[in-house]
Motif scaffolding. Structure first.
Motif, short mmCIF file in Angstrom:
data_model
loop_
_atom_site.label_atom_id
_atom_site.label_comp_id
_atom_site.label_asym_id
_atom_site.label_seq_id
_atom_site.Cartn_x
_atom_site.Cartn_y
_atom_site.Cartn_z
N LEU A 134 0.83 -1.21 0.00
CA LEU A 134 0.00 0.00 0.00
C LEU A 134 0.86 1.26 0.00
O LEU A 134 0.61 2.19 -0.77
CB LEU A 134 -0.94 0.01 1.21
CG LEU A 134 -1.87 1.21 1.27
CD1 LEU A 134 -3.07 0.98 0.39
CD2 LEU A 134 -2.30 1.48 2.68
N ASP A 138 0.41 3.29 -3.31
CA ASP A 138 -0.54 4.40 -3.18
C ASP A 138 0.05 5.66 -2.57
O ASP A 138 -0.43 6.75 -2.85
CB ASP A 138 -1.74 3.97 -2.33
CG ASP A 138 -2.66 3.02 -3.08
OD1 ASP A 138 -2.46 2.83 -4.28
OD2 ASP A 138 -3.57 2.47 -2.45
N ARG A 166 -6.24 -2.02 0.79
CA ARG A 166 -7.18 -0.91 0.63
C ARG A 166 -8.51 -1.23 1.31
O ARG A 166 -9.10 -0.37 1.98
CB ARG A 166 -7.43 -0.63 -0.85
CG ARG A 166 -6.27 0.02 -1.55
CD ARG A 166 -6.52 0.12 -3.04
NE ARG A 166 -5.46 0.83 -3.73
CZ ARG A 166 -5.29 0.77 -5.05
NH1 ARG A 166 -6.10 0.05 -5.81
NH2 ARG A 166 -4.31 1.44 -5.61
#
Length: 179
Positions: A134, A138, A166
């Motif tokens: 993540l 992201d 997520r």
């Protein structure tokens, strides 16, 4: 060829040439798809709404720069993804999301800081393998293939971990909202 439900290529071509009615119809027709992208990518419903609106503004202003009229969906996905990433990075760092010239109240400042802390705490609760994926994908914005390679995973395994991460962050944030 356009994805199902997206505005037809003829409308995209007309919008690219500057037809204001076509641009308005294109933005309107893309809106539900852009919102769906944003809801699936952003950390919070507020970020999703803001990211979707920002993406539609970019579509309105820059439709003429789209090179392939059949690539609208992938172009919009990238715009939404980048906007969600920008917001996630700022939340992770605790940066302001205020536009220049906007007046920030002390209450808004505190609330933004608390939201960033909530997101960071939810990310910290993830298992290490999900947290690494993540953060790299992201927050740091590395391409999927680079993340998979760096972690010694197949692209499919990286995507699976990213999806689980997520989903877990979203659930943790929603669970904490209920308390």
């Amino acid at each position: 060829m356009t994805e199902a439900g997206w505005p037809r290529e003829a409308l995209v071509v007309a919008a690219q040439s500057g037809d204001q009615e076509a641009i308005a119809a294109l933005v309107s027709g893309s809106h539900p798809h852009v919102q769906r992208f944003a809801r699936s990518l952003c950390a919070s419903p507020e970020d999703a709404e803001d990211s979707a609106q920002e993406a539609l503004i970019i579509l309105y202003r820059k439709i003429g720069t789209l090179r392939a009229s059949g690539a609208l969906a992938s172009w919009m996905f990238r715009i939404v993804r980048n906007e969600c990433l920008r917001r996630a990075r700022r939340a992770f760092r605790g940066d302001e999301l205020v536009r220049p010239g906007a007046v920030v109240s002390a209450e808004d400042d505190v609330l933004r800081g608390l939201e960033a802390q909530r997101v960071a705490a939810a990310i910290a609760e993830l298992p290490g393998d999900q947290r690494r994926v993540l953060i790299m994908r992201d927050i740091q914005g590395y391409p999927g293939r680079a993340v998979a390679d760096a972690l010694g995973l197949s692209t499919a395994a990286m995507k699976s971990r990213l999806h689980r991460a997520r989903t877990t962050v979203r659930e943790l944030l929603l669970r904490h909202d209920d308390h």
